[in-house]
Scaffold this motif. Structure first.
Motif, PDB file in Angstrom:
ATOM      1  N   ALA A  61       1.222  -0.943  -0.137  1.00 19.75           N
ATOM      2  CA  ALA A  61       0.110  -0.024  -0.233  1.00 19.75           C
ATOM      3  C   ALA A  61       1.223   1.163   0.145  1.00 19.75           C
ATOM      4  N   TRP A  62       1.943   1.083   0.737  1.00 10.35           N
ATOM      5  CA  TRP A  62       2.865   2.188   1.047  1.00 10.35           C
ATOM      6  C   TRP A  62       3.153   2.493  -0.631  1.00 10.35           C
ATOM      7  N   VAL A  63       3.588   1.840  -1.304  1.00 11.37           N
ATOM      8  CA  VAL A  63       4.332   2.094  -2.478  1.00 11.37           C
ATOM      9  C   VAL A  63       3.529   2.532  -3.549  1.00 11.37           C
ATOM     10  N   LEU A  64       2.075   2.046  -3.624  1.00 15.34           N
ATOM     11  CA  LEU A  64       1.094   2.037  -3.916  1.00 15.34           C
ATOM     12  C   LEU A  64       1.244   3.236  -3.926  1.00 15.34           C
ATOM     13  N   ALA A  66       3.082   6.172  -2.780  1.00 14.01           N
ATOM     14  CA  ALA A  66       4.149   6.762  -2.684  1.00 14.01           C
ATOM     15  C   ALA A  66       4.456   7.001  -4.542  1.00 14.01           C
ATOM     16  N   MET A  67       3.857   5.634  -5.385  1.00 13.19           N
ATOM     17  CA  MET A  67       3.761   6.297  -6.901  1.00 13.19           C
ATOM     18  C   MET A  67       2.935   7.138  -7.273  1.00 13.19           C
ATOM     19  N   LEU A  68       1.844   7.020  -6.764  1.00  9.51           N
ATOM     20  CA  LEU A  68       0.587   7.938  -6.730  1.00  9.51           C
ATOM     21  C   LEU A  68       0.906   9.254  -6.220  1.00  9.51           C
ATOM     22  N   ARG A  73      -1.197  12.434  -8.528  1.00  7.63           N
ATOM     23  CA  ARG A  73      -2.340  11.349  -7.806  1.00  7.63           C
ATOM     24  C   ARG A  73      -2.517  10.873  -6.823  1.00  7.63           C
ATOM     25  N   GLN A  74      -1.938  11.838  -6.093  1.00  9.45           N
ATOM     26  CA  GLN A  74      -2.179  10.815  -4.231  1.00  9.45           C
ATOM     27  C   GLN A  74      -3.639  11.200  -3.959  1.00  9.45           C
ATOM     28  N   PRO A  79      -9.674   5.346  -3.209  1.00 13.21           N
ATOM     29  CA  PRO A  79     -10.460   4.649  -4.336  1.00 13.21           C
ATOM     30  C   PRO A  79      -9.861   3.306  -4.712  1.00 13.21           C
ATOM     31  N   ILE A  80      -8.640   3.363  -5.106  1.00 11.79           N
ATOM     32  CA  ILE A  80      -7.910   1.639  -5.303  1.00 11.79           C
ATOM     33  C   ILE A  80      -7.676   1.439  -4.606  1.00 11.79           C
TER      34      ILE A  80
END
Length: 139
Positions: A61-64, A66-68, A73-74, A79-80
């Protein structure tokens, strides 16, 4: 360690601790084991499975997030992550050997998922997003 990083590590730790507390209330204290069927064998679920699963979910979740954040797009994180949580419920609901175990495992998933959905971006990010919408400065 930055304040944000410390908060995210703490969020993952608290999500893990919350799932362990729920497991303790639902299994050892009640005198039941949480059992899942895997490939024709029945496996008990305990802290040795719960802790790594919660930590791996937290890091993913942290990687997701960070990428957003990198892409600006954080606001899409919650929602994701919510969709991922709902999809992840298929595992415990189909692998549990009885309805009580399915309910307990779904509770563990939901505990970790909601802690990560709410806690990783921090409550301040939601307030900042709401303020941006109110003031017309949202992207």
């Amino acid at each position: 360690m930055t304040k944000t990083r410390t908060g995210r590590v703490l969020t993952i730790a608290l999500a893990t601790a919350g799932s362990l507390l729920l497991w303790a209330a639902g299994a050892p204290l009640s005198g039941r084991e949480l059992l899942v069927g895997q490939g024709g064998t029945v496996t008990p679920i305990g802290p040795d499975a719960i802790v790594p699963a919660a930590v791996i979910a937290g890091v993913a979740a942290w990687v997701l997030l960070a990428m957003l954040e990198q892409a600006g797009r954080q606001r899409l994180y919650r929602p994701i992550a919510s969709v991922v949580l709902v999809l992840s419920l298929a595992g415990p609901l189909t692998a549990a050997v009885d309805p009580a175990t399915a309910l307990s495992l779904a509770g563990l998933h939901t505990t970790v998922g909601m802690a990560l959905i709410i806690g990783l971006p921090g409550l301040g990010s939601h307030a900042a997003g709401c303020k941006a919408v109110r003031t017309g400065t949202a992207r």
